[in-house]
Design an enzyme around this catalytic site. Structure first.
Site: not given
Length: 256
Positions: A179, A183, A214
């Site tokens: 991850y 990014k 989220t």
């Protein structure tokens, strides 16, 4: 002599049927933009559209999976046919690679020395390659806008400066081979697109919306999607003198 119609601003948001993407679409609609809800599942997209229309906004579903080239091409053709241009592209769709029930703070599956390479490839396919594919497909439409804007939804975890500080605010994060690097790569892409497109008036920026409540973090975030959307939309509606090739949060510029 017929009166010229005012330019209708159109925004496409990927992964917009929920979370930050949906909140961004809702906010842009209140500003008078036509919002296109990019969604892998058209039914989920229609649910978001119904909510926006119920609030008197103009919204439409676009079937779009950033990892499936045929849906990207079809989306571009749909926008071409129905609107003829695009003013805003928000590359919001992204995955962590870790099951949603696991907080990123506890993502032991991303530790570099033991990571599953297939998972890394899957994360980069969405968070990096998908952004390239969608952006390139939409650029001809964006070039027809008088004020084209591209916003890439990044993360504080993308910052090499912040994540490499053993005494900094992100010291508690476990090392990530998927991850965070994806990014960081997205940030690098942001700069390269901005450098290429600045002569055409296309402003390209990356935003770190913060730790948002989220599905991707099992709803452990402390910011609401609406709060995150505010900083995304700020970059999507920059005036001609706005920044480009930037990486920022609600508090201002972030270190690379």
């Amino acid at each position: 002599m017929s009166e010229q119609k005012p330019h209708q601003r159109v925004a496409l948001i990927t992964g917009a049927n929920k979370g930050i993407g949906r909140a961004s679409a809702e906010l842009l609609a209140t500003l008078g933009m036509t919002v296109l809800i990019g969604a892998r599942d058209p039914q989920h997209g229609e649910e978001a559209v119904a909510t926006i229309r119920a609030a008197s906004g103009d919204a439409h579903t676009v079937h779009l999976d950033v990892t499936v080239p045929s849906t990207i091409q079809a989306a571009a053709e749909q926008i071409e046919t129905n609107f003829g241009h695009l003013d805003v592209l928000i590359n919001n769709a992204g995955i962590t690679g870790t099951p949603a029930r696991v907080s990123p703070m506890d993502a032991t599956d991303q530790i570099p020395s033991t990571v599953d390479l297939a998972m890394v490839r899957k994360v980069f396919e969405t968070n990096v390659f998908g952004v390239i594919a969608v952006t390139n497909a939409m650029l001809p439409l964006l070039r027809r806008s008088p004020a084209p804007r591209i916003v890439n939804v990044s993360s504080h975890a993308a910052s090499l400066t912040l994540t490499s500080d053993p005494d900094g605010p992100f010291a508690a994060l476990l090392p990530s081979a998927a991850y965070s690097p994806s990014k960081s790569a997205l940030n690098a892409l942001t700069v390269q697109y901005a450098n290429e497109l600045r002569k055409d008036g296309v402003l390209v920026n990356a935003i770190a919306p913060g730790y948002v409540d989220t599905d991707s973090n099992n709803h452990t975030g402390y910011l609401s999607p609406a709060q995150a959307a505010a900083v995304v939309v700020r970059l999507a509606t920059l005036d001609a003198n706005g920044p480009t090739a930037g990486f920022s949060s609600e508090d201002g510029p972030l270190p690379w």
